[in-house]
Design a protein around this motif. Sequence first.
Motif, PDB file in Angstrom:
ATOM      1  N   SER A  24       5.278 -15.012  -3.911  1.00  0.00           N
ATOM      2  CA  SER A  24       4.471 -13.903  -3.401  1.00  0.00           C
ATOM      3  C   SER A  24       4.181 -12.823  -4.436  1.00  0.00           C
ATOM      4  CB  SER A  24       5.162 -13.271  -2.185  1.00  0.00           C
ATOM      5  OG  SER A  24       5.216 -14.189  -1.116  1.00  0.00           O
ATOM      6  N   ALA A  25       4.789 -12.922  -5.623  1.00  0.00           N
ATOM      7  CA  ALA A  25       4.508 -11.914  -6.646  1.00  0.00           C
ATOM      8  C   ALA A  25       3.031 -11.913  -7.028  1.00  0.00           C
ATOM      9  CB  ALA A  25       5.367 -12.171  -7.874  1.00  0.00           C
ATOM     10  N   SER A  26       2.393 -13.071  -6.935  1.00  0.00           N
ATOM     11  CA  SER A  26       0.979 -13.148  -7.303  1.00  0.00           C
ATOM     12  C   SER A  26       0.101 -12.338  -6.359  1.00  0.00           C
ATOM     13  CB  SER A  26       0.516 -14.605  -7.309  1.00  0.00           C
ATOM     14  OG  SER A  26       0.750 -15.206  -6.051  1.00  0.00           O
ATOM     15  N   LYS A  27       0.581 -12.068  -5.140  1.00  0.00           N
ATOM     16  CA  LYS A  27      -0.198 -11.252  -4.210  1.00  0.00           C
ATOM     17  C   LYS A  27      -0.346  -9.822  -4.715  1.00  0.00           C
ATOM     18  CE  LYS A  27       1.430 -13.866  -0.187  1.00  0.00           C
ATOM     19  NZ  LYS A  27       2.215 -13.806   1.089  1.00  0.00           N
ATOM     20  N   THR A  28       0.636  -9.375  -5.484  1.00  0.00           N
ATOM     21  CA  THR A  28       0.569  -8.028  -6.062  1.00  0.00           C
ATOM     22  C   THR A  28      -0.189  -8.034  -7.380  1.00  0.00           C
ATOM     23  OG1 THR A  28       2.668  -7.437  -5.022  1.00  0.00           O
ATOM     24  CG2 THR A  28       1.946  -6.087  -6.886  1.00  0.00           C
ATOM     25  N   LEU A  29       0.077  -9.017  -8.213  1.00  0.00           N
ATOM     26  CA  LEU A  29      -0.533  -9.045  -9.532  1.00  0.00           C
ATOM     27  C   LEU A  29      -2.036  -9.286  -9.474  1.00  0.00           C
ATOM     28  CD1 LEU A  29       2.156 -11.133 -11.462  1.00  0.00           C
ATOM     29  CD2 LEU A  29       1.816  -8.661 -11.518  1.00  0.00           C
ATOM     30  N   ALA A  30      -2.476 -10.194  -8.621  1.00  0.00           N
ATOM     31  CA  ALA A  30      -3.895 -10.537  -8.579  1.00  0.00           C
ATOM     32  C   ALA A  30      -4.776  -9.331  -8.227  1.00  0.00           C
ATOM     33  CB  ALA A  30      -4.133 -11.685  -7.601  1.00  0.00           C
TER      34      ALA A  30
END
Length: 241
Positions: free
Chosen positions: A219-225
């Motif tokens: 789920s880290a990609s939900k913040t980075l994207a």
Amino acid sequence: MFSSVHLVLGAFLALVSLSASAQSGPPVAPPAGLSAGADADASRRLLGIWAAEPVFGPSVQGELTVFREGALWRASIGGFEVPGRLEKSTLTVTLPGGQGTFRGKVGADGKLVRGSLQFTRRESNQAVGLYARVPMPGPYVYRAPVAEPDGWTTASLKDVGMDPAPISALMQRLLDLDAEEGPTAKPLVQGVLVARRGKLVVEESFHGFDKERLHDLRSASKTLAPVLVGTAIEQGAKLTP
């Protein structure tokens, strides 16, 4: 005579599909006459470091089919076909590329009723991923990142006006965690990168990772994207939904 048994090999190359009878049958009683001493010896043989590594995109994946043609056993998976070896009631199939060995028990009726994928025992200096680095390194020595054609300009810490001492102390602390708290000590840091003034000045990897190995971001990609998209729009990129 032809018979076959299908097993599913997941992303981590784990054979998880067993026959219904093997899953739902009653517990197997220990052999008669097994002494407490023998039981303790068997338990001690399980102590140690056992390695199983998740791999993104394994070269051997898909459905494993074990089949018999007369007295011959074979297995096929991912375009490979390998022979099996039957000794008494134990069938052994070595997967391509040394990625594991399947062992299964063959019943009196010739059907495969139980199987498992064998893991390998490792010494501490072979346990890549369990410790920060193996074999255990000496004192940390800072080195500037190697320049590669990846879009990053590299430099040393001194080149960009940074003191190497705090960075070296941080890296040494990460390496010392294993000795102080044992393997998988927290925090579990897989990589440290530092960029200053548009230049990459620190690139260190731990626990079996390097710049070529993918990270499981979840789920880290939900913040980075959204941050990356917002930054691009702020800098003039014409993006639409």
